[in-house]
Design an enzyme around this catalytic site. Structure first.
Site, PDB file in Angstrom:
ATOM      1  CG  ASP A 142      -1.727   1.230   1.406  1.00  0.00           C
ATOM      2  OD1 ASP A 142      -1.654   2.122   0.523  1.00  0.00           O
ATOM      3  OD2 ASP A 142      -2.463   1.339   2.406  1.00  0.00           O
TER       4      ASP A 142
ATOM      5  CE  LYS B 278      -1.803   6.991  -3.339  1.00  0.00           C
ATOM      6  NZ  LYS B 278      -2.341   6.086  -2.296  1.00  0.00           N
TER       7      LYS B 278
ATOM      8  CD  GLU C  18      -4.972   3.466  -2.409  1.00  0.00           C
ATOM      9  OE1 GLU C  18      -5.799   4.324  -2.019  1.00  0.00           O
ATOM     10  OE2 GLU C  18      -3.804   3.750  -2.734  1.00  0.00           O
TER      11      GLU C  18
END
Lengths: 617, 201
Positions: A16, A78, A178
């Protein structure tokens, strides 16, 4: 080559890669498990700090550098993936590090001193650390991973994530969404069936996915979201309040003070987290000469700051449900993912809007990594009874006459998917066609996001309108587009030159990988030099000890020769000449080996004698 | 054309000699293959062109084929097989959505029967244009006055009209119906479907 029982080559980990924290998990016989770092926590802050000496540190120590080294400490990279300066707006004001325009590509870069880094490179550094932690926890090397991204990531953002993995030397077997990963993690625990809504509010992004689960088939029917909405925005809102207070009291604008900005960012984040349990929080702000300022924030005030953002998430939920054709009463479960779902108002608004109490049994910071590990196991050939069918989050199409957007693949189509379109030429003997590809939901390309410009070339010259170039747009299981073309009359495979609008070309990625290998060589050389110096030191000390043993009569000639060699070796160990030092260590080692062989027996006897005499006394 | 798609008459699998059940792969032995020329959305589900399908059978077939074709299940295979899995899955997904959408399925069936029929019958009759203009105005009015109940009512009516025309098109295709009549019906339902979208939020 020997076959190892555990075949670590085949191990695929789930990663992740988060805005705030990153972590890895792996499938075990007892189900998916997160991999712990040396600090007994699986969470690695997604922060990279560049030190004065050129060293990079990652994770918790980097996060600790945020205040003392603000301009060189990069967080939330990100949010920069696959983005241009125009996408970020005034958000860059609140960043202590410097963001610059990427030049040829619209992709932003992070400027650290004289160098610039693409967000892909920053993410690659973080991935490298995740991999290191995973390897330490597993006790063997890791080559392959499944990496998660927000479901609402567009093509450029997904491609950027794949590029980051490549730069980090990892094979990204799959990019998984996700919320889908989270659904997998929940589903495995309870073998849930029915319609599930996953509400994923993380540090930087928001996603909502609607899934239908039947007999091990996880079919995403619709997804919606915002790749620029998350906990960071709530921190920013609190930061703005604190900065206003300071400005009011002292007239100082803190925007240009990176140390202060980072300090306030950390404080704001801490206050936000405390407000999940408390109804009021206080912060004393040191104003130097002036009296310290007391900043108070009640939960109600905080909720007013973030309410508009949260309403946007609810609107996304409604739109995803409408796309899925699912009414509220058909929702069986609501699942919460992401650290920001700890905010009480989030829970209340979601419950009111969807009519279901959200599930929070699994740690919202870990559930995505756990799901990625399950998917990793599927790809490694382990789990066979699970089928994941995900969708493309945004429609994909091309620019047509007058800047209109012609959709070729509509949003929420199950991936992989493809569309074919015929193109022709407008003038005689034209041998190239330009195609501009966009992603979005609006009618005009000006309102959509350009993915790239494709140039078709290499087909024979023909009169206008005669060539028929069939272009296939293929979206793979990662949600990433590839384009192929064939001229149908000549059968010639047209070649395609892709220029990504907010990304790196294949050549650029290869260049960065090459460069990082060069760096890796330098790193390796530095490490080898250190090791050789240690070895030289040990040789010098060991030899002296032998020479100094009173019981060992070493011939004068040998002693003199060895003394000269020792001096030479010490001189080399003080320098940087790696090959010379290596050769000297080798030859000195060979020479002293004879000495050692000759005297080792004697030395042992001497040692034993001494030991015996010591015990006697 | 038969009512529910009959067994495809697909050539036996080159590997195992069994009926493959799809033009994309062989369900009997699990081998993936490059789709032969002349394949279409129906052959991918092992069917001959058909105006009506058994939805449950399609769902079941889709899952069986997905478990074979999806790139997740070919991850360890050579690159050529992985590429086939990606393109095969894309073609399967296209066929799946087409077969489950009445309009698109009927258009696909008609195109296989008479490839030019839709193009030939683009001109809509004045009577139809009048009918659709009236419906369009009703929707416009309801929208302007924010009358959600009226919009819902209009949408339901529109759906009934579409379903009736699609059923009629399917009947034509099942019998020895005239492709021109089917094409006209399908053009009309296209117009209604667009209007139905306008009744939404």
């Amino acid at each position: 080559m020997s076959t190892e029982i555990n075949a670590p080559d085949d191990v695929v980990i789930g990663i992740d890669l988060g805005t705030t924290n990153s972590l890895a998990a792996v499938m075990t016989p007892d189900g998916p498990r997160v991999l712990m770092g040396a600090d007994a926590s699986p969470l690695i802050p997604s922060v990279v700090s560049f030190l004065d000496n050129g060293e990079q540190i990652v994770g918790r120590p980097a996060r600790a550098m945020a205040v003392s080294n603000p301009r060189r400490t990069v967080h939330s990279a990100k949010r920069l993936m696959g983005r241009g300066l125009e996408d970020l707006g005034d958000e860059t004001d609140k960043l202590a590090y410097r963001i610059v325009d990427g030049g040829s590509s619209k992709l932003v870069r992070v400027a650290i001193d004289e160098r610039t880094y693409t967000p892909q490179e920053i993410s690659a550094i973080i991935l490298g650390e995740v991999r290191r932690v995973a390897e330490a926890a597993l006790g063997h090397a890791v080559q392959k991973a499944v990496i998660t991204v927000p479901a609402y990531f567009d093509d450029a953002q997904r491609q950027a994530t794949r590029d980051a993995a490549q730069i980090a030397g990892l094979t990204a077997l799959r990019i998984v969404n996700e919320p889908t990963a989270a659904a997998l993690a929940y589903g495995l625990d309870t073998s849930r069936e029915g319609t599930v809504v996953v509400y994923d509010l993380g540090g930087g992004t928001f996603d909502v996915s609607v899934l239908k689960i039947t007999q091990g088939v996880y079919k995403v029917v619709a997804t919606a979201g915002d790749t620029h909405l998350g906990g960071d925005d709530f921190d920013n809102a609190i930061m703005a309040r604190i900065m206003d207070l300071v400005q009011e009291r002292t007239g100082t604008d803190l925007t240009a003070q990176p140390e202060a900005l980072q300090q306030i960012r950390l404080s704001a984040e801490a206050l936000k987290q405390e407000l999940s349990d408390k109804t009021e929080v206080k912060l004393e702000i040191d104003l130097g000469a002036d009296e310290p300022a007391l900043f108070t924030l009640t939960r109600t005030e905080f909720e007013d700051l973030i309410r508009a953002d949260l309403e946007r998430t609810i609107a996304c939920c409604r739109s995803a449900l409408a796309d899925a054709g699912v009414q509220n009463d058909a929702i069986d479960e609501v699942v919460f993912v992401g650290g920001s779902t700890r905010i009480p108002l989030v829970r209340q608004l979601v419950k009111d809007a969807l009519g279901r109490e959200p599930h929070t049994e699994l740690d919202p910071d870990r559930v995505v990594a756990l799901g990625a590990a399950i998917q990793a196991d599927v790809l490694a050939g382990g789990t066979k009874d699970l089928l994941l069918l995900d969708v493309i989050p945004l429609s994909l199409g091309i620019e047509t006459m007058g800047g209109a957007f012609s959709k070729l693949i509509t949003r929420n189509s199950t991936v992989p998917c493809q569309a074919e379109e015929l193109f022709s030429t407008s003038v005689d003997n034209q041998t190239g066609i330009d195609i501009n590809v966009y992603q979005g939901e609006r009618e005009l390309v000006a309102d959509c996001r350009q993915l790239g410009a494709f140039k078709l070339t290499g087909f024979p010259a023909m009169p206008a309108n005669l060539p028929k170039v069939a272009v296939t747009f293929l979206v793979d299981a990662d949600g990433v587009l590839t384009v192929t073309a064939r001229e149908q009359r000549s059968g010639v495979e047209a070649s395609i030159d892709v220029v990504p609008s907010h990304g790196l070309t294949r050549d650029e990625v290869r260049g960065i990988v090459r460069e990082s290998i060069v760096h890796a060589h330098q790193d390796f050389a530095a490490r080898e030099l250190v090791e050789l110096r240690n070895k030289a030191d040990a040789l010098v000390r060991g030899t002296r000890r032998v020479l100094d043993l009173p019981e060992l009569p070493v011939p004068e000639a040998t002693r003199a020769e060895l003394e000269a060699d020792l001096v030479a070796l010490q001189a080399l160990a003080a320098g940087d000449d790696l090959p010379a030092l290596k050769a000297a260590c080798q030859s000195f080692g060979d020479k002293t080996q004879t000495l050692a062989d000759d005297y080792i027996g004697a030395a042992i006897k001497v040692e034993l004698n001494r030991h015996a005499s010591e015990t006697k006394s | 054309m038969k009512d529910h798609g009959a067994e495809s008459g697909l050539s036996p699998c080159a590997e195992c000699g069994q009926d493959p059940g799809s033009s994309l792969a062989c369900l009997a032995c699990g081998v993936l293959r490059e789709e032969p020329a002349g394949s279409n959305v129906f052959t991918r589900f092992g069917l001959t062109p058909t105006p009506r399908v058994d939805v449950d059978a399609i769902e079941l077939h889709y899952l069986r084929l997905s478990r074979l074709l999806h790139p997740d299940f070919q991850a360890g295979k050579p690159p050529a097989v992985q590429d086939l899995a990606v393109s095969g899955s894309a073609l399967l997904n296209e066929a799946y959505t087409t077969l489950l959408d009445d309009q698109r399925r009927l258009e696909a069936a008609l195109a296989l029967l008479d490839p030019d029929a839709l193009e030939r019958n683009k001109t809509l009759s004045p009577a139809f244009l009048m009918e659709s203009m009236e419906s369009s105005e009703e929707i416009e009015d309801a929208r302007a006055s924010g009358d959600d109940e009226a919009l819902k009512h209009l949408a339901a009516g529109m759906r009934a009209v579409i379903d009736a025309r699609l059923a009629s098109a399917a009947d034509h295709l099942t019998g020895d119906g005239d492709p021109d009549a089917v094409a006209t019906l399908l053009h009309e339902t296209r117009v209604f479907r667009r209007m139905l979208r306008d009744t939404g939020p």
